[in-house]
Design an enzyme around this catalytic site. Structure first.
Site, short mmCIF file in Angstrom:
data_model
loop_
_atom_site.label_atom_id
_atom_site.label_comp_id
_atom_site.label_asym_id
_atom_site.label_seq_id
_atom_site.Cartn_x
_atom_site.Cartn_y
_atom_site.Cartn_z
N GLU A 146 -26.93 7.73 -10.27
CA GLU A 146 -27.91 8.81 -10.14
C GLU A 146 -28.30 9.18 -8.72
O GLU A 146 -29.28 9.87 -8.51
CB GLU A 146 -29.17 8.49 -10.96
CG GLU A 146 -28.87 8.40 -12.46
CD GLU A 146 -30.09 8.19 -13.35
OE1 GLU A 146 -31.14 7.78 -12.84
OE2 GLU A 146 -29.98 8.44 -14.56
N GLU B 177 -25.40 8.69 -20.39
CA GLU B 177 -26.72 8.08 -20.60
C GLU B 177 -27.59 9.01 -21.41
O GLU B 177 -27.68 10.21 -21.10
CB GLU B 177 -27.44 7.84 -19.26
CG GLU B 177 -27.12 6.57 -18.56
CD GLU B 177 -28.10 6.30 -17.40
OE1 GLU B 177 -29.27 6.74 -17.45
OE2 GLU B 177 -27.67 5.66 -16.44
#
Ligand code: BMA
Length: 890
Positions: free
Chosen positions: A465, A562
């Site tokens: 991320e 995710e």
């Protein structure tokens, strides 16, 4: 074995035989002295002094010696915060024989130091460490002496070290500085190369560990030492294979010899002349596989077998054997396909294994314990077997944890679990000073060399991320300073990590981040304007407020790496770490364990969209019922989202689709607390994991409403085409027998596709089934092949929110337990006098798992199997068993 005894066989961590010690050839053998075992441990002022196991960590040692209580108990994570603010010293004494010291080289090898340490041998500093993910070795021959040798490892407080490093970095901020208060964690973890979640995470406690978390040994040799053997299979058109064998050799001086490589089961052998230069060198050889020996490929779980082949490596100088090793080779190819998609802007994003597109089904892996020394083979086996049993074929080793132990990857190889391997950088910006980058370089090279022989690893990925953090400005970086951070980003992940990985391993793809637009991000200078773009790469998607039963809220992404929802673990997981005062949803304990802002309320709000919340007047029942309802909510939410992704594999709708991966967040837990996991700390499956068994099944019926119609899709991960039709049954909530049943004509469903097999307006469906309304009836459905056989699990679709269902009664479920196989396998028979939803069996303190759980009972009887994790008796199981269904909690 005594510490100093030379071994005849030396077994490296990765299972490679290093050298044979022949009495006639002593000069060619390396000798290993194991320094693991009981060391002494003391804090900086000497007020704490105890024995400590190596491998291990300070927290574990303090706990084992009785200096502290269970760090997981109640609020102890905060009470024991002082531990990581102190400096600690590990000490051991060993003897070094004259024979050992007579070797040309003696190295002191640390397989893992956590983290910042100076190493002292007999009062002299031999080296320093600053990276938990590196192996360190130090030349110590001249410091060794007769009699006792004293080895000391002085560890600095990782919290204070990180803060010092941050203070030294005065030119500009490297955010996020500190975790959110709710995590009760420590600051500046991005300044230290250690498990990032050890300073706290939104599912985990702050235990900034210190210690010797892997083995310590002496290695002595006269000629050379084989540091590592790795092998990577390469191919032309999947028919002609060759194996690239790499030997990392540490030679005392230039050594010429012959290397014999062989794959006996494939009748393939090659002998090559070579010369090892002095020092540590990488030596690459190619072994061509005999064209007339057919190779059996490695396939992911559900797609075929996994045959391994023995690779033998031997080195000779004249007639003397100077090195010998044996390892496993599996043959498989992997490609990440990013190419234009007809009817859709952007690029595809899917993995092709052995030439075949494969939908990745699985989850994300986090550290299995706050203290890595507690992650034993049984823990790994149970978790990975659970992943396999839930029909998963992939796990992402998330970048905020650790590069896992060798056994983890060997088990994934055996079980066919594909690994998306992140490098350990997560949710932060990172410094790029020369010494930091240098340490990362070593880390990357060593980890890639250690792991690249595993066929399970199908991709490397630079970080978790951090592209998204930069591009969507999580840390409020002023626009004027952005170029500096972009430059640091490219320096670390592209110019350093990517470049090194490409040098070390050409056999698999490299992604810079997750989520990323992949090739799309590259075109935009590695940081895309929107790394969550569903037309490219992978996405992470979380939404807690929207109705998770509504598939329209999910992004129709190419690859969902995710997504998820939190739930609480079972009462049996919480009980040992709490007291009676803690057993309510609004206790201090319940808030303390929740590390995600507003998490406990988010779960209840999502639950309340569909269910009546528990309202028992018995406080403990109200608590356990609430734990249950959070698990129901999570299971149903992740089911809805996963089914949406699976049924989107063949379609393009409004320019989006061709989804080829669903990895929900997260598989496992680091401690007993609420989290996104489907398996709680201790290994017990949550309801979500039982649901995953179904929603990841190779053949799956998916039902959903679009406009006024109910549709059923047949999703197939099979290799071959099957003919499938849907059988849809309408049940009344008030009666455990079908009101009516409809069938669709079987249609061809190609291997690896999702096809609509049933479409009917809901109103017509209900009208055809006398007296049914959305509130009084529900649907179940399954798939049948042309011969009328059921394919895949049964599934259900609610036509209203269960809290609005009319006629749902308390079911009064009774249970009979019968032993099927002595002490380990039991049949649990359930009888219900009404339709019962989300029927949950909890065996309390008896470890094990059920054949299925959390199910809908539309008939009055169901039997499931219980596989006990230890020996038990029908009476014990029956005494521990608690059955809960939706109607029992309000
Ligand atoms: C993602 C992960 C983790 C986190 C999870 C849940 O962002 O990468 O950082 O634990 O979401 O918030």
């Amino acid at each position: 074995m005594s510490k100093n005894q030379p071994r005849t066989l030396i077994l490296l961590e990765n299972g490679v035989l290093l050298c044979l010690f022949f009495a006639v050839l002593p000069a060619f053998c390396s000798v290993t002295v194991n320094l693991n075992g009981k060391w002494n441990l003391s804090n900086s002022d000497g007020s704490v002094f105890l024995g400590a196991g190596v491998p291990g960590c300070v927290h574990s040692a303090l706990h084992q010696a009785g200096f502290i209580k269970d760090p997981y108990y109640r609020f102890n994570d905060v009470s024991y915060r002082w531990i990581a603010f102190d400096n600690w010293t590990y000490t051991t004494t060993f003897s070094a024989s004259a024979q050992l010291r007579a070797n040309q080289r003696v190295l002191l090898v640390f397989d893992g130091v956590d983290t910042v340490a100076s190493i002292w041998l007999n009062g002299i500093v031999v080296g320093k460490t600053d990276n938990m993910f590196r192996i360190y070795d130090f030349a110590v021959r001249d410091l060794l002496k007769d009699g006792d040798n004293v080895l000391k490892v002085s560890l600095l407080s990782p919290v204070l070290y990180a803060s010092e490093r941050r203070n030294a970095h005065s030119a500009y901020r490297v955010p996020p500085e500190c975790p959110p208060d709710v995590q009760k964690g420590e600051c500046h973890v991005n300044f230290i190369r250690k498990e990032q979640s050890s300073f706290s995470w939104d599912w985990g406690p702050s235990f900034p560990t210190m210690g010797l978390w892997k083995g310590v040994r002496l290695e002595a040799f006269d000629v050379l030492r084989l540091v590592r053997v790795s092998s990577v299979p390469l191919h032309n058109n999947l028919s002609q294979w060759r194996v690239q064998v790499e030997l990392l050799v540490d030679a005392v001086q230039t050594t010429s010899g012959r290397i014999a490589l062989s794959l006996p089961e494939l009748d393939s052998e090659q002998v090559l002349q070579t010369q090892f230069l002095p020092g540590k060198t990488r030596n690459v050889f190619t072994l061509n596989v005999n064209a007339s020996s057919p190779v059996k490929l490695w396939w992911p779980n559900g797609h075929g077998g996994r045959r391994s082949y023995r690779l033998q490596v031997r080195g000779f100088q004249g007639r003397a054997l100077i090195l010998e090793a044996e390892s496993k080779v599996y043959f498989r190819s992997v490609e990440l396909v990013q190419e234009p998609v007809p009817g859709s802007p952007g690029l595809s994003f899917y993995f092709r294994i052995n030439g075949k597109p494969i939908f990745l089904k699985g989850s994300n892996w986090i550290p299995a314990h706050g203290f890595q020394d507690r992650v034993d083979p049984a823990v790994l086996r149970n978790l990975l077997r659970s992943a396999k049993e839930a029909n998963m074929n992939a796990l992402r080793v998330w970048g905020g944890g650790v590069y896992e132990q060798d056994l983890f990857y060997s088990l994934c190889d055996e079980m066919g679990i594909m690994v998306w391997q992140d490098f350990m950088f997560a949710c932060a910006m990172y410094p790029t000073e020369e010494d930091f980058i240098q340490s990362v370089r070593e880390e990357v090279v060593q980890q890639v060399q250690r792991l690249k022989s595993h066929p399970s690893i199908i991709t490397w990925s630079g970080n978790n991320e951090n592209e998204a953090a930069l591009s969507t400005n999580w840390f409020n970086i002023p626009a004027s300073q952005r170029p500096r951070y972009l430059k640091d980003y490219v320096t670390l992940y592209v110019d350093t990590i990517r470049a090194l990985v490409q040098e070390e391993d050409q056999s698999r793809p490299f992604l810079v981040s997750s989520p990323t637009n992949g090739a799309g991000s590259e075109q935009q200078g590695w940081v895309a304007a929107d790394p969550y773009d569903p037309h490219y790469g992978d996405t992470h998607f979380y939404s807690y407020a929207l109705d998770c039963w509504d598939w329209r809220t999910f992004p129709r992404t190419r690859f969902a790496s995710e997504y998820g929802f939190q739930s609480w673990p079972s009462f049996s997981a919480l009980k040992p770490v709490s007291t009676k005062d803690d057993w309510s949803y609004d206790s201090n304990f319940s808030s303390h364990r929740q590390h995600h802002e507003d998490g406990n309320q988010q779960m209840l709000r999502q639950a309340a969209l569909h269910f009546h919340l528990p309202n028992s007047t018995d406080p403990v029942k109200a608590f356990t019922d609430t734990l249950y309802i959070t698990q129901v909510t999570q299971a149903q939410c992740v089911k809805a989202q996963t089914e949406f992704y699976r049924r989107s594999r063949s379609e393009i709708v409004e320019g989006k689709g061709r989804t080829m991966g669903a990895l929900y967040w997260q598989l496992n837990d680091v401690w007993p607390a609420p989290s996104w996991s489907s398996i709680e700390f201790g290994g017990k499956w949550k309801m979500l994991h039982y649901f995953a068994q179904n929603f990841f099944a190779a053949v799956l019926p998916v039902g959903f409403e679009d406009g006024d119609a109910l549709l059923v899709y047949a999703v197939s991960d099979l290799r071959h085409e099957v003919t499938l039709g849907a059988v849809v049954s309408v049940y009344s909530w008030s009666r455990p027998e079908p009101a009516c049943t409809l069938r669709s004509d079987p249609v061809p469903v190609p291997g690896g596709s999702a096809v609509s097999v049933f479409k009917r307006p809901v109103a017509a469906l209900l009208a055809a089934c006398g007296g049914c309304t959305r509130l009084t009836c529900l649907l179940t459905f399954h798939l049948e092949d042309g011969g009328g056989g059921q394919r895949g699990p049964a599934n259900h679709h609610f036509l209203c929110k269960p809290k609005d269902a009319r006629g749902l009664l308390r079911p009064n479920i009774t249970v009979t337990v019968r032993e099927l196989d002595v002490g380990y396998v039991f049949s649990v028979a359930l009888r219900s006098d009404a339709v019962a939803a989300f029927v949950w069996l909890d065996a309390g303190g008896v470890p094990g798992r059920f054949g299925s759980n959390g199910f809908l009972m539309v008939s009055g009887y169901r039997a499931v199997v219980f596989y006990a994790g230890r020996h038990t008796a029908a009476a014990e199981l029956s005494g521990s068993l608690v059955v809960t269904s939706l109607r029992d909690v309000y």
